[in-house]
Design an enzyme around this catalytic site. Structure first.
Site, PDB file in Angstrom:
ATOM      1  N   GLY A  19       0.896   3.571   7.532  1.00  0.00           N
ATOM      2  CA  GLY A  19       0.510   4.082   8.845  1.00  0.00           C
ATOM      3  C   GLY A  19       1.118   3.199   9.919  1.00  0.00           C
ATOM      4  N   GLU A  45       5.647   7.516  -5.013  1.00  0.00           N
ATOM      5  CA  GLU A  45       6.439   6.436  -4.414  1.00  0.00           C
ATOM      6  C   GLU A  45       7.460   5.860  -5.398  1.00  0.00           C
ATOM      7  OE1 GLU A  45       3.466   4.694  -0.983  1.00  0.00           O
ATOM      8  OE2 GLU A  45       2.952   4.254  -3.057  1.00  0.00           O
ATOM      9  N   MET A  53      -1.740  -0.897   1.908  1.00  0.00           N
ATOM     10  CA  MET A  53      -2.813  -1.435   1.067  1.00  0.00           C
ATOM     11  C   MET A  53      -2.325  -2.307  -0.097  1.00  0.00           C
ATOM     12  SD  MET A  53      -5.265   1.959   1.198  1.00  0.00           S
ATOM     13  CE  MET A  53      -6.701   1.168   0.526  1.00  0.00           C
ATOM     14  N   GLU A  54      -1.032  -2.641  -0.142  1.00  0.00           N
ATOM     15  CA  GLU A  54      -0.527  -3.406  -1.295  1.00  0.00           C
ATOM     16  C   GLU A  54       0.461  -4.528  -0.959  1.00  0.00           C
ATOM     17  OE1 GLU A  54      -0.081   0.035  -1.174  1.00  0.00           O
ATOM     18  OE2 GLU A  54      -1.933   0.508  -2.244  1.00  0.00           O
ATOM     19  N   ASP A  81       1.930   8.395   8.768  1.00  0.00           N
ATOM     20  CA  ASP A  81       0.796   8.804   9.630  1.00  0.00           C
ATOM     21  C   ASP A  81       0.584   7.768  10.722  1.00  0.00           C
ATOM     22  OD1 ASP A  81      -0.452   7.542   6.888  1.00  0.00           O
ATOM     23  OD2 ASP A  81      -1.450   6.777   8.665  1.00  0.00           O
TER      24      ASP A  81
END
Ligand code: ADE
Length: 235
Positions: free
Chosen positions: A77, A11, A172-173, A196
């Site tokens: 996602g 990333e 998640m961040e 996804d």
């Protein structure tokens, strides 16, 4: 200086390759690389996966470098019909879907202390992100990005996060970086290209599409850096 944080190497590495006059400092096991990118002084880092690593990274960046804004770039996602793989989610705000003091009578997701659920992203910065996405031709949806210490791969959880918080994309961040920026009065943006469906296909799709999605967010981040005016405040 503008801070750029990605959770995974893939990333950030495309941006790292564009950096001029790169210098590295390691703090708490995280490499912070400074230099110039698109004419802009920057510091960038790979924070690692999850809210704690993201918070360590964002807070250290703010304490060690004169950052006037932080951009979180990466993949996510999808939590909504409007976003498919390869499309781009831009945060109007972030929420932590696994923050839960409901047992004490609080609303789900509430951050005790500031007592807020949705942390607003920097308005000017996010407007520049939307401009940059438009230039790429990718579909862009602005809305709530939902963060938690969980790789989302179940339809029920995905639907719950969407219904409970209005989340358009899950990762998640971003919510953790947003919270650190909020308490430090630093504007932030979250740019997440969809890798996804956060559903049953996610375990197969994430490894297949994460690198391409990360690259799209990198391209957008570089374009945002080019657009940021040379002034003190960026809210
Ligand atoms: N980042 C990319 N895809 C994700 C997912 N399904 N859950 C959490 N974080 C993600």
């Amino acid at each position: 200086m503008i801070g750029v944080i990605g959770a995974m190497q893939v990333e950030i590495e495309g941006l790292r390759a564009m950096l001029e006059d790169a210098e590295t400092v390691t703090v708490s096991g995280i490499e912070f690389v400074t230099g110039r990118l698109e004419g802009q002084p920057v510091v960038m880092a790979v924070c690692g996966i999850g809210k704690v690593f993201a918070a360590i990274c964002a807070q250290t960046m703010i304490l060690r470098f004169p950052v006037r804004a932080i951009i979180n770039t990466g993949c996510a996602g999808t939590l909504c019909r409007e976003l498919g793989i390869g499309d781009v989610a831009v945060a109007t705000d972030v929420v932590q879907h696994d923050m839960d003091t409901a047992g004490l009578g609080d609303p789900l997701g509430m951050l005790s202390g500031p007592n807020i659920i949705h942390i607003p992203a920097g308005r000017r910065l996010s407007a520049l992100v939307e401009e940059a996405v438009a230039e790429t031709g990718h579909k862009c949806v602005a809305g709530t990005i939902a963060t938690g210490d969980q790789f989302l791969c179940q339809r029920e959880r995905k639907q719950w996060i969407h219904d409970t918080f209005g989340g358009i994309a899950g990762e998640m961040e971003g919510g953790s970086i947003g919270q650190v920026c909020y308490v430090n009065h630093i504007p932030f943006a979250v740019i997440r290209t969809i890798s996804d469906d956060a559903d049953g296909n996610a375990p197969a799709d994430f490894p297949a599409f994460a690198a391409q999605a990360a690259q799209t967010s990198i391209q957008i981040t570089a374009s945002v850096l080019r657009r940021i005016p040379n002034e003190e405040r960026l809210d």
